[in-house]
Scaffold this motif. Structure first.
Motif, PDB file in Angstrom:
ATOM      1  N   GLU A  93      -4.747  25.590 -26.713  1.00 46.23           N
ATOM      2  CA  GLU A  93      -4.191  25.743 -25.374  1.00 46.23           C
ATOM      3  C   GLU A  93      -2.890  26.544 -25.404  1.00 46.23           C
ATOM      4  N   ASP A 115      -5.832  20.942 -28.019  1.00 51.04           N
ATOM      5  CA  ASP A 115      -4.641  20.889 -27.177  1.00 51.04           C
ATOM      6  C   ASP A 115      -3.642  20.168 -28.070  1.00 51.04           C
ATOM      7  N   ASP A 118      -0.875  17.071 -25.728  1.00 49.89           N
ATOM      8  CA  ASP A 118      -1.284  16.844 -24.346  1.00 49.89           C
ATOM      9  C   ASP A 118      -0.321  15.864 -23.668  1.00 49.89           C
ATOM     10  N   GLY A 119      -0.037  16.155 -22.403  1.00 43.30           N
ATOM     11  CA  GLY A 119       0.887  15.287 -21.660  1.00 43.30           C
ATOM     12  C   GLY A 119       2.330  15.728 -21.867  1.00 43.30           C
ATOM     13  N   ARG A 277      -8.280  21.921 -18.918  1.00 43.35           N
ATOM     14  CA  ARG A 277      -9.007  22.964 -19.641  1.00 43.35           C
ATOM     15  C   ARG A 277     -10.324  22.442 -20.202  1.00 43.35           C
ATOM     16  N   GLU A 281      -9.708  20.014 -23.420  1.00 38.83           N
ATOM     17  CA  GLU A 281      -9.487  18.694 -22.828  1.00 38.83           C
ATOM     18  C   GLU A 281     -10.798  18.078 -22.332  1.00 38.83           C
TER      19      GLU A 281
HETATM   20 MG    MG Z   1      -3.350  19.003 -22.150  1.00 36.97          MG
END
Ligand code: MG
Ligand code: AHM
Length: 336
Positions: A93, A115, A118-119, A277, A281
């Motif tokens: 990502e 990813d 993430d977050g 995504r 994800e």
């Molecule tokens: Mg993410």
């Protein structure tokens, strides 16, 4: 009598040897990914003391501001995976194009997508974040290209995530159910804590960013309105709401106790299919959720059947407890 502890290594060796489920090269690749997650977990835990918080002053290909940890996690995953000989290329990502394994290293037959962190919006506030990953086989043929990555999610051969929360937990599928491992920090190894995780088909808990309500499409609005109506409404039961803003943490809760997660298309950006995504994800999470007995759609179709047309493609995501996902999907399809 002390209970026998099964490490991630032992679990994977058994999947390879006893069940013949995974080739040796894939097993080694997954061990490297897990090792990288341990290093990311270490960096996350240091927080301000490790100078890992805050923004890096750059943007990724989607125009999102990159946090220092986004970049650190991306580098850790690349450095750990590029030399092992298991991979042909990686995609992230946080990178514009694919990352081909340099010629100085042996070339493997797998493709890794991730990813890395993430977050991201939760990094600086000490709330759970995670790494999501997906593995596919490189199609036969000459040099690896971006096109090789554009396979539907049902072609994944492994998928998982690592959540950096109160515990660091790795959740994995190689197509034989979902297994969960907790990092034993003293021993430095992931230990199996649950095999064959299952998501109950029914739930009373939903996860959606309610601040977007005015932008939602009619079927999503209808579903949430009915949940909010509680016992007195058409569902005849009260619902609870959770939204962590880390997909990893929200999906982890759903795998643990059920629920429905939605990041649907909305009218803010009518030409974009959604925020999340597909490759980094939605696909890995959809496979994990299905492997645990749940369902995952974009409102109309099974996520794992979507044919990607570009690496950073976005998608509308509805996943979790099967009966609830089926209901929202039927609302979209106009069947109910
Ligand atoms: Mg993410
Ligand atoms: P990220 O990969 O840049 O962190 O973005 C994805 C995250 C998901 O983990 C989460 O579900 C969602 O974005 C939260 O979005 P919002 O802040 O709009 O609620």
């Amino acid at each position: 009598m002390t209970q026998k502890r099964i490490s991630l290594t032992q679990y994977l060796v058994e999947q390879q040897r006893v069940d013949g489920l995974i080739p040796g090269q894939l097993r080694l690749l997954l061990e490297v990914v897990a090792r990288a997650c341990k290093r990311i977990s270490h960096a996350v835990n240091k927080g301000a003391l490790g100078d890992v918080l805050g923004t890096a002053g750059s943007e990724n290909v989607q125009g999102e501001v990159q946090k220092k940890l986004d970049i650190i996690a991306n580098e850790v995953l690349i450095e750990a995976n590029e030399w092992g000989g298991h991979l042909a290329a990686m995609a992230s990502e946080e990178m514009d194009g694919i990352y081909q394994v340099p010629n100085r290293y042996p070339q493997g037959e797998y493709l890794l997508m991730f990813d890395p962190l993430d977050g991201s919006s939760n990094i600086d506030v000490n709330v759970s974040i995670g790494t999501i990953f997906s593995v596919m086989r490189k199609p036969e043929g000459a040099a690896v290209s971006e096109q090789d990555f554009l396979q539907p999610g049902h072609r994944q051969v492994a998928a998982g995530y690592c959540v950096y929360g109160p515990q660091t937990t790795l959740v994995l599928t190689v197509g034989d159910g979902v297994a969960m491992f907790t990092l034993d920090r003293e021993m430095g190894s992931f230990v199996l804590v649950e095999e064959h995780m299952t998501i109950p088909a029914d739930t009373r808990e939903f996860a959606i960013n309610m601040s977007n309500m005015r932008h939602w499409d009619t079927p999503v609005r209808r579903y949430i309105d009915e949940c909010l109506a509680g016992k007195e409404g058409p569902r005849g039961k009260d619902f609870n709401m959770r939204w962590i803003a880390s997909m990893v943490a929200d999906v982890h809760r759903i795998l643990t106790r059920g629920g429905i997660f939605m990041y649907p298309w909305d009218k803010r950006e009518p030409n974009k299919p959604g925020k999340l995504r597909l490759m980094y994800e939605a696909n890995p999470m959809a496979w994990l959720v299905e492997q645990a007995g749940g369902a995952a759609t974009n409102g109309y179709e099974r996520i794992l059947d979507l044919q990607p047309t570009q690496l950073h493609e976005r998608v509308s995501v509805i996943l979790g407890s099967k009966n609830e996902v089926d209901r929202v999907t039927q609302y979209h399809q106009g069947k109910e």
